[in-house]
Design an enzyme around this catalytic site. Structure first.
Site, PDB file in Angstrom:
ATOM      1  N   GLY A 238      15.688  44.794  39.534  1.00  0.00           N
ATOM      2  CA  GLY A 238      15.615  46.253  39.509  1.00  0.00           C
ATOM      3  C   GLY A 238      16.222  46.889  40.742  1.00  0.00           C
ATOM      4  O   GLY A 238      16.901  47.924  40.657  1.00  0.00           O
ATOM      5  N   ASP A 239      16.000  46.272  41.894  1.00  0.00           N
ATOM      6  CA  ASP A 239      16.582  46.792  43.140  1.00  0.00           C
ATOM      7  C   ASP A 239      18.101  46.701  43.110  1.00  0.00           C
ATOM      8  O   ASP A 239      18.799  47.628  43.527  1.00  0.00           O
ATOM      9  CB  ASP A 239      16.045  46.006  44.341  1.00  0.00           C
TER      10      ASP A 239
END
Length: 360
Positions: free
Chosen positions: A301-302
């Protein structure tokens, strides 16, 4: 296309050093830990980092949600010193390793140093491709707005054109986030945040700080679980879909109405949702990976955020930014931890081709 200048993207984070090692299952069970789980360090587990360093072959990987996104942005951009990360570290070897690794990747680390608290770390205990995470926030929990306000650091804020801060920083320095948000609003710069975790919406003080920031947010990122937690905290009906919640977020009041907010919500392997304040919702299919290609979902996600911002910062379309985001996440999923496979070889598609992948 916008010129990417030194310090173009700036963020605040809870910087951690991941200490990763293959360990026997007995080691994990000795501390009452479980595979595929994450926990905060206790008195009983506090010795784990030192034991890993002494007795096992360890890999050091910079960690922290904003820091990981910024590292990915830097990797995708490929121009050294295009990004800056702020946060607090201790005065110790772990801080030196973290600074060396971040700097070698081209990111400018501007950490404050807490001489009485050790650098935050996360022990990553790997057994048969599964892992147990034990995090100790340490000095990362002690970042203060005073550091942000110093002339040297604030000069980087003034130089930056984009800002990205994960929701985790709402637990540490919400006043610093608001200061940057207002600066971005007053100067016409882009300010983006991430919902980061369901508890940010579920704990009233953190949720209130989040609501105070939202009028200044141009791009909000999150995943399905985080969006649902936000919807519940906002009083939305339980029947609201993730797309409904994304649209609700996009339509919340905004200080700079000339730049409508967008909400970008990922759903794992299900289509990514992009909601616009005018009521438009687009979804983007996620290109599949083979099971044998999937190594580690930590940091996916990052890296998605970092990829998105690397494209958006160049003035590319939202559809192209999603394409870059999905590329970045795919690369990281195929690594152990958020490590890069080598120089970035991403080739952007045309705006028309990227748009053709969206479903209204």
């Amino acid at each position: 296309m916008a010129e990417i200048t030194e310090g173009f993207l700036l963020g605040i984070d809870n910087p951690l050093l991941d200490i990763s090692a293959e360990v026997p299952l007995e080691f994990i069970q000795k501390y009452g830990l479980q595979l595929n789980n994450a926990t905060l360090s206790t008195d009983e587990t506090a010795e784990i980092p030192a034991i890993l360093v002494k007795d096992y072959k360890v890999t050091y990987i910079p960690g922290g949600a904003s820091q990981n996104a910024i590292r990915t942005f830097q990797w995708m951009i490929g121009k050294p010193r295009s990004s800056v990360v702020l946060g607090s570290v201790g005065k110790d070897d772990f801080a030196n390793i973290l600074i060396e690794r971040i700097s070698s990747e081209g990111v400018i680390p501007l950490y404050s140093v807490d001489e009485t608290t050790p650098t935050g770390n996360c022990s990553v205990l790997i057994n048969a491709h599964e892992r147990s995470l034990v995090a100790s926030l340490g000095a990362a929990n002690n970042y203060k707005i005073d550091h942000l306000k110093t002339p040297e650091i604030w000069s980087y804020v003034e130089k930056a054109k984009y800002f990205y801060i994960s929701g985790y920083s709402l637990t540490v320095v919400p006043d610093g986030m608001e200061l940057i948000a207002k600066h971005a609003n007053e100067t016409g710069k882009f300010f983006s945040i991430n919902l980061s975790a369901p508890f940010i919406s579920q704990v009233p003080p953190f949720f209130n700080s989040l609501k105070n920031l939202l009028p200044y947010v141009d791009i909000l990122f999150g995943n399905e679980g985080e969006a649902r937690a936000f919807g519940t905290a906002s009083g939305l009906d339980e029947s609201a879909s993730v797309a409904d919640i994304a649209l609700y977020i996009a339509r919340l009041p905004k200080e700079n109405a000339s730049r409508p907010r967008i909400a970008v919500i990922t759903q794992g392997s299900s289509p990514t949702i992009v909601a616009y304040a005018d009521g438009t919702i687009h979804t983007y299919p996620v290109p599949p990976l083979l099971p044998e290609q999937m190594v580690d979902f930590n940091g996916a996600g990052d890296s998605f955020v970092g990829g998105f911002l690397s494209s958006h910062a160049k003035g590319e379309t939202i559809a192209q930014s999603i394409n870059a985001a999905q590329y970045a996440a795919r690369q990281i999923i195929q690594q152990s931890g958020l490590q890069f496979p080598g120089p970035c070889d991403f080739v952007q598609v045309s705006a028309d081709e990227a748009a053709s992948r969206a479903t209204a």
